[in-house]
Design a protein around this motif. Structure first.
Motif, PDB file in Angstrom:
ATOM      1  N   UNK A 113       0.752  -1.586   0.119  1.00 28.39           N
ATOM      2  CA  UNK A 113       0.064   0.165  -0.366  1.00 28.39           C
ATOM      3  C   UNK A 113       1.382   1.119   0.315  1.00 28.39           C
ATOM      4  N   UNK A 114       0.752   1.891  -0.890  1.00 25.80           N
ATOM      5  CA  UNK A 114       1.401   3.437  -0.920  1.00 25.80           C
ATOM      6  C   UNK A 114       0.925   4.480  -0.293  1.00 25.80           C
ATOM      7  N   UNK A 115      -1.250   4.772  -0.583  1.00 21.21           N
ATOM      8  CA  UNK A 115      -1.735   5.414   0.220  1.00 21.21           C
ATOM      9  C   UNK A 115      -3.075   4.685   0.149  1.00 21.21           C
ATOM     10  N   UNK A 116      -3.687   5.457   0.613  1.00 21.11           N
ATOM     11  CA  UNK A 116      -5.772   5.083   0.794  1.00 21.11           C
ATOM     12  C   UNK A 116      -6.436   6.511   1.626  1.00 21.11           C
ATOM     13  N   UNK A 117      -7.499   6.524   0.312  1.00 23.50           N
ATOM     14  CA  UNK A 117      -8.672   7.615   0.769  1.00 23.50           C
ATOM     15  C   UNK A 117     -10.058   7.108   0.964  1.00 23.50           C
ATOM     16  N   UNK A 118     -10.328   7.320   2.315  1.00 19.80           N
ATOM     17  CA  UNK A 118     -11.721   7.067   2.820  1.00 19.80           C
ATOM     18  C   UNK A 118     -12.197   8.381   3.558  1.00 19.80           C
ATOM     19  N   UNK A 119     -12.118   8.762   3.373  1.00 21.91           N
ATOM     20  CA  UNK A 119     -13.642  10.358   3.511  1.00 21.91           C
ATOM     21  C   UNK A 119     -12.944  11.336   3.743  1.00 21.91           C
ATOM     22  N   UNK A 120     -11.652  11.343   4.707  1.00 19.86           N
ATOM     23  CA  UNK A 120     -11.207  12.463   5.060  1.00 19.86           C
ATOM     24  C   UNK A 120     -10.635  13.488   4.549  1.00 19.86           C
TER      25      UNK A 120
END
Lengths: 116, 113
Positions: free
Chosen positions: B46-53
């Protein structure tokens, strides 16, 4: 060490000979999933499991079976393998969230399967 | 229905120059979005993630991505490429409330000395 393990790492078999690829995780994750990776197609989800005894189809489930009898294990079964199932297979796991969003998936090292 | 399109199958950059890997998504609900990297003959990380923050997401190794809902995009950037960045990158979408993950077809990044 926290990890997802897969066995075998490499397998050459013949058409129609049943095989199982094992997947095990030691992180107490609820969610586990299987993917296949083919050149130019990325990874495609085969099956996933939200918890013990709860599984569902991904986008390419035909020709595969899974079971989730224990939280840590999620084997992939090919009852009658065919040459079009020659691929690189990855198992992954993550914590399930209650908010409906998603956590990082941790991937195993992959299993390269060749069906002759 | 959810889907993801990685607009470039191959990207070449010179070492020290910026990296841009493009990803557009389609989602019926609020999506979670991820970027993973796969080095040759290795698993996925995993490099990065977006989960609505926050819409600007910072990841490992100097990578970041910006979630743009109006453009349905989640492009991956890095200010200065390093030789060790050479790898295949996957954009992934998953709709909130589902447990299906949809991978893009991947972008192979080549870094020239």
């Amino acid at each position: 060490e926290a990890q997802v393990t897969q066995n075998p790492r490499y397998l050459i078999t013949v058409t129609g000979k049943k095989l199982t690829v094992t997947c095990s995780q030691n992180m107490n994750h609820e969610y586990m999933s299987w993917y296949r990776q083919d050149p130019g197609l990325g990874l495609r989800q085969i099956y996933y499991s939200m918890n013990v005894e709860v599984t569902d189809k991904g986008d390419v489930p035909e020709g595969y079976k899974v079971s989730r009898k224990e939280k840590r294990n999620f084997p992939l079964i090919l009852e009658s393998p065919s040459p079009n199932q020659t691929s690189l297979y990855f198992c992954a796991s993550s914590f399930k969230t209650t908010s409906g969003g998603h956590n990082e998936q941790f991937f195993g090292p992959g299993t390269r399967l060749t069906v002759l | 229905a959810q889907s993801v399109t990685q607009l470039d199958s191959h990207v070449s950059v010179s070492e020290g120059t910026p990296v841009l890997l493009r990803c557009n998504y389609s989602s019926s609900y609020s999506p979670s979005l991820f970027w993973y990297v796969q080095h040759p003959n290795k698993g996925l990380q995993l490099l990065l993630k977006y989960t609505s923050a926050a819409t600007l997401v910072k990841g490992i190794n100097g990578f970041e991505a910006e979630f743009k809902k109006s453009e349905t995009s989640f492009h991956l950037t890095k200010p200065s490429a390093h030789m060790s960045d050479a790898a295949e990158y996957f954009c992934v979408v998953s709709d909130r409330g589902t447990y299906k993950y949809i991978f893009g077809t991947g972008t192979r990044l080549k870094v020239l000395a």
